[in-house]
Design a protein around this motif. Structure first.
Motif, short mmCIF file in Angstrom:
data_model
loop_
_atom_site.label_atom_id
_atom_site.label_comp_id
_atom_site.label_asym_id
_atom_site.label_seq_id
_atom_site.Cartn_x
_atom_site.Cartn_y
_atom_site.Cartn_z
N ASP A 140 0.86 -1.18 0.00
CA ASP A 140 0.00 0.00 0.00
C ASP A 140 0.90 1.23 0.00
O ASP A 140 2.13 1.12 0.03
CB ASP A 140 -0.96 -0.01 1.19
N LEU A 141 0.31 2.42 -0.04
CA LEU A 141 1.12 3.62 -0.18
C LEU A 141 2.01 3.88 1.04
O LEU A 141 3.22 4.15 0.87
CB LEU A 141 0.24 4.82 -0.49
N PRO A 142 1.51 3.80 2.29
CA PRO A 142 2.40 4.06 3.43
C PRO A 142 3.59 3.11 3.49
O PRO A 142 4.72 3.55 3.74
CB PRO A 142 1.47 3.88 4.65
N ARG A 143 3.37 1.81 3.26
CA ARG A 143 4.49 0.88 3.34
C ARG A 143 5.43 1.01 2.15
O ARG A 143 6.64 0.81 2.26
CB ARG A 143 3.98 -0.56 3.47
N THR A 144 4.88 1.38 1.01
CA THR A 144 5.74 1.63 -0.15
C THR A 144 6.65 2.83 0.11
O THR A 144 7.84 2.80 -0.21
CB THR A 144 4.88 1.85 -1.40
N ILE A 145 6.10 3.87 0.71
CA ILE A 145 6.91 5.04 1.04
C ILE A 145 7.99 4.68 2.05
O ILE A 145 9.15 5.09 1.93
CB ILE A 145 6.01 6.19 1.55
N ASP A 146 7.64 3.89 3.05
CA ASP A 146 8.63 3.48 4.05
C ASP A 146 9.79 2.72 3.40
O ASP A 146 10.97 2.98 3.70
CB ASP A 146 7.98 2.58 5.11
N PHE A 147 9.47 1.76 2.54
CA PHE A 147 10.53 0.98 1.89
C PHE A 147 11.31 1.86 0.91
O PHE A 147 12.53 1.73 0.79
CB PHE A 147 9.92 -0.23 1.18
N ALA A 148 10.62 2.77 0.24
CA ALA A 148 11.30 3.67 -0.69
C ALA A 148 12.33 4.54 0.03
O ALA A 148 13.38 4.86 -0.54
CB ALA A 148 10.28 4.54 -1.41
N ARG A 149 12.07 4.90 1.28
CA ARG A 149 13.05 5.67 2.05
C ARG A 149 14.35 4.86 2.23
O ARG A 149 15.45 5.40 2.11
CB ARG A 149 12.47 6.07 3.40
N ARG A 150 14.21 3.58 2.54
CA ARG A 150 15.39 2.72 2.67
C ARG A 150 16.15 2.64 1.35
O ARG A 150 17.38 2.69 1.31
CB ARG A 150 14.97 1.29 3.07
N ILE A 151 15.40 2.49 0.27
CA ILE A 151 16.01 2.34 -1.05
C ILE A 151 16.76 3.60 -1.46
O ILE A 151 17.90 3.55 -1.92
CB ILE A 151 14.91 1.97 -2.07
N LYS A 152 16.13 4.74 -1.27
CA LYS A 152 16.77 6.01 -1.61
C LYS A 152 17.99 6.26 -0.72
O LYS A 152 19.03 6.73 -1.20
CB LYS A 152 15.77 7.15 -1.46
N ALA A 153 17.87 5.94 0.57
CA ALA A 153 18.99 6.14 1.48
C ALA A 153 20.19 5.29 1.09
O ALA A 153 21.34 5.66 1.35
CB ALA A 153 18.57 5.84 2.92
N ALA A 154 19.93 4.14 0.49
CA ALA A 154 21.00 3.25 0.05
C ALA A 154 21.59 3.67 -1.30
O ALA A 154 22.52 3.03 -1.80
CB ALA A 154 20.50 1.81 -0.02
N GLY A 155 21.03 4.72 -1.91
CA GLY A 155 21.59 5.26 -3.15
C GLY A 155 21.09 4.65 -4.43
O GLY A 155 21.70 4.85 -5.49
N PHE A 156 19.98 3.93 -4.36
CA PHE A 156 19.46 3.28 -5.56
C PHE A 156 18.58 4.22 -6.38
O PHE A 156 17.87 5.08 -5.83
CB PHE A 156 18.62 2.06 -5.19
N HIS A 157 18.57 4.00 -7.68
CA HIS A 157 17.54 4.52 -8.57
C HIS A 157 16.24 3.80 -8.20
O HIS A 157 16.24 2.59 -7.93
CB HIS A 157 17.95 4.20 -10.00
N LEU A 158 15.13 4.54 -8.16
CA LEU A 158 13.85 3.96 -7.74
C LEU A 158 12.83 4.04 -8.86
O LEU A 158 12.58 5.11 -9.42
CB LEU A 158 13.31 4.71 -6.51
N SER A 159 12.24 2.89 -9.18
CA SER A 159 11.11 2.82 -10.10
C SER A 159 9.88 2.34 -9.35
O SER A 159 10.00 1.60 -8.37
CB SER A 159 11.40 1.87 -11.25
N LEU A 160 8.73 2.75 -9.80
CA LEU A 160 7.47 2.31 -9.19
C LEU A 160 6.49 1.91 -10.29
O LEU A 160 6.27 2.66 -11.23
CB LEU A 160 6.85 3.42 -8.34
N THR A 161 5.91 0.72 -10.15
CA THR A 161 4.85 0.27 -11.03
C THR A 161 3.51 0.43 -10.33
O THR A 161 3.32 -0.10 -9.23
CB THR A 161 5.04 -1.21 -11.42
N LEU A 162 2.58 1.12 -10.95
CA LEU A 162 1.22 1.24 -10.43
C LEU A 162 0.36 0.14 -11.02
O LEU A 162 0.13 0.11 -12.23
CB LEU A 162 0.63 2.61 -10.78
#
Length: 407
Positions: free
Chosen positions: A104-126
């Motif tokens: 869901d959106l809240p958990r996706t945002i939480d995981f995206a914070r980890r991903i961005k903090a680790a320096g990854f490029h982030l893609s999202l599929t809706l």
């Protein structure tokens, strides 16, 4: 016209170690020019299962040492992560799962914070659904089920707009927005469904999708996509937008599908291909080459794959408009790059050719096979210890060095 550059005039448009990541997250301020790669080649992984597996007790190891799983991917040369988002997974994907709703959106945002903090490029599929949207299922979210078509278009725009506004506000706006999942046969059925008119060679797929009655067709499919694209452009100006066709092996279908959307002014930057299996050797190579010639202003990438890792990536990387790849759920799906109890954490490699056995990834939930459909867990317990397979880590490290991603 079967080759060369395609123009709107020709279509008769009527208006209807250390990673080299300097040009990755946040570095692109404009859509790519002429489809060329806007970042270093993306060596990506779709890993949305990780948070729910971690909640079940999953731990990850490399060379006997426990590590953050994202650090394991990064050390192996991966530089991109893709996540998926459902509209209301409590009504579908996550129903009955402990600790949810997942994706869901809240958990996706939480995981995206980890991903961005680790320096990854982030893609999202809706996924415009409460559960898996795939070649066999493009079910409307429960809240949209009874909407007339004009309201359905508005719902797509609103959901897309609110999603990206929330991610932007949280500081985790995706670097690549992917609108719809495996939408080869359209989305939000039956309104946005597209009947199959060219045989795929997979008897399950052909039986399910040819001679479909009551489908809305390309005009309605395009209207739904354009609503999502408009919202994305407004919230994330300059962020590339991609669509997803799951038949990367089948150039005539890809060409007809892409031509049909361009003719209706669907303005996207790249096309992601699922690449699980071929009908004949050279199918993927043909699609990538023909796509590059016909649509030089668009990029492409392998949005899903599992087996034949180096072979497929070399095919994509050979083209300047080949943006990269995403291995699908490599912690525990198909030819996983992790081991559990000394064996592959997935089901193992899948046949290369259709004649060698059908891969259910082409027709999730419909192909008669002992392999679970993509997204269907082998068991409910995904906790426990996962060890990165040293052979696959070395394969990816070498690939990243050869592509100039890993120095």
């Amino acid at each position: 016209m079967t080759g060369g550059t395609l123009t709107r005039r020709q279509l008769g448009v009527a208006g209807a170690g250390a990673l080299c990541l300097a040009a990755l997250p946040g570095a692109v301020s404009a859509a790519p020019r002429k489809g060329t790669r806007p970042w270093p080649y993306l060596i990506g992984a779709d890993v949305s299962w990780i948070p729910e597996d971690e909640a079940a007790g999953a731990t990850y190891y490399e060379d006997g040492n426990r590590k953050d799983v994202l650090a394991i991917f990064r050390d192996a040369g991966f530089n991109a992560i893709k996540l998926r988002l459902f509209v209301d997974p409590a009504n579908g994907y996550s129903k009955g799962k402990p600790g949810g709703p997942w994706c869901d959106l809240p958990r996706t945002i939480d995981f995206a914070r980890r991903i961005k903090a680790a320096g990854f490029h982030l893609s999202l599929t809706l996924h415009y659904s409460d559960t898996w949207a795939d070649p066999q299922h493009q079910d409307k979210p429960a809240a949209w089920a009874e909407l007339p078509f004009t309201k359905l278009v508005e719902a797509v725009h609103r959901h897309t707009d609110e999603t990206f506004a929330a991610m932007k506000a949280a500081g985790v706006a995706p670097d690549l927005a992917i609108l719809g999942n495996e939408t080869t046969f359209g989305m939000l059925w039956p309104d946005g469904r597209v009947p199959l008119t060219i045989a795929t060679g997979n008897p399950v797929t052909d039986r399910e999708h040819m001679n479909v009655s009551g489908a809305g067709g390309y005009d309605r499919f395009a209207a739904l996509l354009k609503a999502g694209i408009a919202a994305t452009r407004a919230q994330l100006p300059g962020t590339p937008i991609a669509l997803h066709n799951h038949l990367g092996r089948h150039w005539p279908i890809v060409r007809h599908w892409t031509d049909s959307l361009i003719a209706r002014d669907v303005d996207f930057d790249a096309l992601g291909f699922s690449c699980y299996q071929q009908a004949a050797q050279g199918d993927w190579e043909r699609t990538f080459a023909e796509f590059s010639r016909r649509y030089p202003d668009k990029g492409f990438f392998a949005i899903e794959y599992s087996s034949r890792k180096r072979y497929l990536n070399d095919l994509v990387h050979a083209h300047p408009n080949g943006w990269g790849s995403y291995i699908w759920e490599p912690t525990r799906h198909q030819e996983a790059i992790f081991l559990k109890d000394g064996k592959s954490a997935g089901e193992g490699p899948r046949p290369d050719l259709l004649s060698q056995g059908l891969n259910s990834a082409e027709a999730p939930g419909a192909t008669p096979s002992s392999e679970p459909a993509p997204g269907t867990p082998k068991s409910e317990d995904h906790g426990g210890r996962y060890d990165a397979d040293p052979a696959f880590l070395q394969l990816y490290r070498q690939m990243a060095r050869d592509y100039g991603v890993l120095k």
